[in-house]
Write a protein that holds these residues in place. Structure first.
Motif, short mmCIF file in Angstrom:
data_model
loop_
_atom_site.label_atom_id
_atom_site.label_comp_id
_atom_site.label_asym_id
_atom_site.label_seq_id
_atom_site.Cartn_x
_atom_site.Cartn_y
_atom_site.Cartn_z
N THR A 87 0.81 -1.23 0.00
CA THR A 87 0.00 0.00 0.00
C THR A 87 0.84 1.27 0.00
OG1 THR A 87 -0.08 0.11 2.42
CG2 THR A 87 -1.80 -1.20 1.31
N LEU A 99 2.00 2.57 2.67
CA LEU A 99 1.70 3.25 3.93
C LEU A 99 2.56 2.70 5.06
CD1 LEU A 99 -2.21 3.29 3.70
CD2 LEU A 99 -0.64 5.18 3.20
N LEU A 109 2.40 1.11 7.91
CA LEU A 109 1.45 0.37 8.74
C LEU A 109 2.11 -0.30 9.94
CD1 LEU A 109 -0.57 -1.36 5.86
CD2 LEU A 109 -1.06 0.81 7.02
N SER A 161 1.49 -6.28 2.97
CA SER A 161 0.17 -6.62 3.47
C SER A 161 -0.65 -7.27 2.36
CB SER A 161 -0.55 -5.37 3.98
OG SER A 161 -0.88 -4.50 2.90
N TRP A 214 -6.83 -8.39 3.11
CA TRP A 214 -7.58 -7.47 3.96
C TRP A 214 -9.06 -7.87 4.02
CZ3 TRP A 214 -5.77 -2.57 6.00
CH2 TRP A 214 -4.43 -2.28 5.69
N LEU A 273 -5.27 5.03 9.74
CA LEU A 273 -5.74 5.38 8.39
C LEU A 273 -6.50 6.70 8.43
CD1 LEU A 273 -7.03 1.85 7.28
CD2 LEU A 273 -4.77 2.88 6.89
N THR A 277 -7.22 8.27 5.44
CA THR A 277 -8.00 8.27 4.20
C THR A 277 -8.39 6.83 3.88
OG1 THR A 277 -6.01 8.04 2.82
CG2 THR A 277 -6.79 10.29 3.28
N LEU A 301 -8.59 3.37 1.93
CA LEU A 301 -7.66 2.63 1.09
C LEU A 301 -8.30 2.41 -0.28
CD1 LEU A 301 -6.41 -0.12 3.56
CD2 LEU A 301 -5.20 1.94 2.84
N ARG A 349 -10.73 -0.61 -1.23
CA ARG A 349 -11.03 -1.37 0.00
C ARG A 349 -12.05 -0.59 0.83
NH1 ARG A 349 -5.13 -3.14 0.02
NH2 ARG A 349 -5.29 -5.38 -0.47
#
Length: 484
Positions: free
Chosen positions: A40, A42, A44, A55, A58, A433, A435, A437, A440
């Motif tokens: 992603t 990000l 995390l 990742s 999900w 988070l 914003t 994803l 998702r």
């Protein structure tokens, strides 16, 4: 523990030497820093230097063989795939009621409607197991393989490549009757779950393993004995199941067996909740004659319903306790490695922040091999795994992170156990988070850093750790210098 005591402890329990000899750097604590997720982009997770991760799987992701990935990822294990370079992750979902997990076969356990409000007719048991196929480190397929169960917390792999999924609930649903086609079924059992290349899961509960709030299991490959933990507050026991069919094959455990509860030597009803690091006991086992016995209390689960929801002592615990069986605070994770069964007492230890027990079946000895001294050291440890190559013990926290006056100082952590009753964080939940994803929409904006870790499990080569964050529901593959 001083060095003289450590030497005495290690000589009495030679199986403990790898625990203290293979993690010389565990007491050093390199700072965990945010690391970008390769999937992603990000940050995390927080990790030490030279670790990376990706990742996948999900909540809400489309599964390749139908349906969407369910929520509340929990216990998990790696089992062999059908071809070279392939593994399967069998992953529990600790859900209760909602949309049933989609499987590719027609088999299911309980698809009866779960009544909560008058005229409500859509909720069904929504726990179960999904299987993720990993080929050369890449996700290639995903599907549901167990459906119609409830609160599938943890479990354990079998030596023959299946997964024993455990329900952490006691619910006599069969006592409830409602106007739908599918007869409701009781819950509080263990189910053997197959990756699809080995066939379709039978969805038959192994009732002789007991009706209780099951958490995890570990199978001894030498004799096929199954060790089970019970997560039922102050009424938690540790159990051994001896199968009738000792062939160690698919379906052999479903043919039944004998259940026993651990007892401390000849002492009756010993409470092991606050045992200190290094405490050692000889143990024996008492038989559970009626594994499927009712718990102490059954209460209605909805207004006007019959007594069906279990509370108090489970039927197996009551029988074992009356014969002098030992009591733990809350037993959770369980893992077999090189002749030793490790299991976690989440509320155990002198400070109530968690302890790890090591059971030696050959010598019938039990030892407290780790006890947390504070929340900051280890906070409500839960699942456990052992690196198959170097014997490193990794613990998952379920304490909601470290706080001061309500402010979150640290997200939930993975911990690496070290010598002299030490542990250090090896990963920290950093999912915050701000914003949505992309693609998702089932993952809401929010701060998930307090979300628990679950399902830690290594690849056979010890180089990759697969692990879940239960909420929002995501699986990680963490790579790095696990072997030093």
């Amino acid at each position: 523990m001083n060095r003289r005591s450590l030497i005495k402890f290690a000589s009495a329990f030679p199986f403990m030497l790898p625990l203290f000899g293979l993690r010389g750097e565990v007491t050093s604590k390199p700072e965990l820093m945010p690391v970008m997720d390769e999937s992603t982009g990000l940050p995390l997770l927080k990790l030490p230097p030279n670790f990376s991760y990706r990742s996948f799987g999900w909540t809400g992701d489309l599964m390749s063989k139908g349906g969407i990935t369910p929520q509340r990822h929990d216990g998990m294990a790696v089992v062999p795939g059908s071809k070279s370079g392939e593994i399967i992750l069998l992953r529990n979902h600790e859900d209760t009621e909602g949309a049933a997990i989609t499987t590719t076969g027609e088999s299911f356990y309980d698809h009866g409607i779960v009544p909560r409000l008058e005229n409500e007719s859509t909720l069904k048991p929504s726990g179960g197991v999904t299987a993720l196929t990993i080929q050369e480190g890449k996700l290639t397929a995903s599907e549901g393989v167990l459906t119609g169960t409830m609160v599938n917390c943890a479990g354990g792999p079998t030596p023959w490549g299946t997964w024993l999924s455990c329900e952490e609930i006691v619910y006599r649903r069969a006592l409830e009757s409602y106007s739908n086609d599918d007869k409701p079924m009781d819950h509080g059992y263990v189910f053997e779950t197959l990756p699809s290349h080995l066939g379709v899961s039978s969805h038959r509960p192994i009732k002789s393993m007991g009706l209780m709030r099951h958490e995890a299991v570990a199978v001894d490959p030498k004799n096929g004995y199954v060790y089970l933990t019970e997560d039922n507050s102050q009424y938690s026991g540790f159990y051994r199941f001896i199968p009738t069919d000792k062939s160690n094959t698919i379906g052999s455990l479903e043919k039944g067996g004998e259940l026993f509860m651990l007892k401390v030597g000849k002492l009756n009803s010993v409470n092991l909740t606050t045992a200190r690091f290094g405490t050692m006991f000889s143990v024996s086992w008492v038989p559970i004659e009626e594994p499927d016995a009712d718990p102490d209390i059954l209460n209605p689960t909805y207004e006007g319903g019959p007594p069906a929801g279990g509370e108090g002592m489970s039927g197996p615990f009551r029988q074992g306790f009356e014969q002098g069986g030992a009591t733990f605070a809350r037993l959770e994770g369980c893992w077999y490695d090189k002749g030793i069964v490790y299991f976690v007492d989440t509320g155990g230890g002198p400070h109530g922040d968690g302890s790890v027990w090591a059971y030696d079946p050959f010598n019938e000895k039990l030892s407290a091999c780790f006890t947390s001294q504070s929340e900051s050291m280890a906070d409500a440890i839960d699942n456990i795994t052992v690196n198959p190559v170097n014997g490193s013990i990794v613990l998952c926290e379920d304490g909601g992170g470290i706080r001061n006056n309500g402010q979150l100082l640290s997200g939930a952590r993975l911990l690496l156990v070290g010598e002299n009753n030490t542990a250090r964080p090896i990963a920290e939940n950093n999912i915050n988070l701000t914003t949505l994803l992309p693609g998702r929409d089932k993952i809401a904006i929010g701060d998930y850093r307090s979300g628990e870790w679950a399902g830690a499990t290594f690849t056979p080569d010890g180089k990759t750790l697969y692990v879940n964050i239960q909420t929002p529901g995501v699986t990680f593959a963490i790579e790095g210098p696990w072997l030093g």
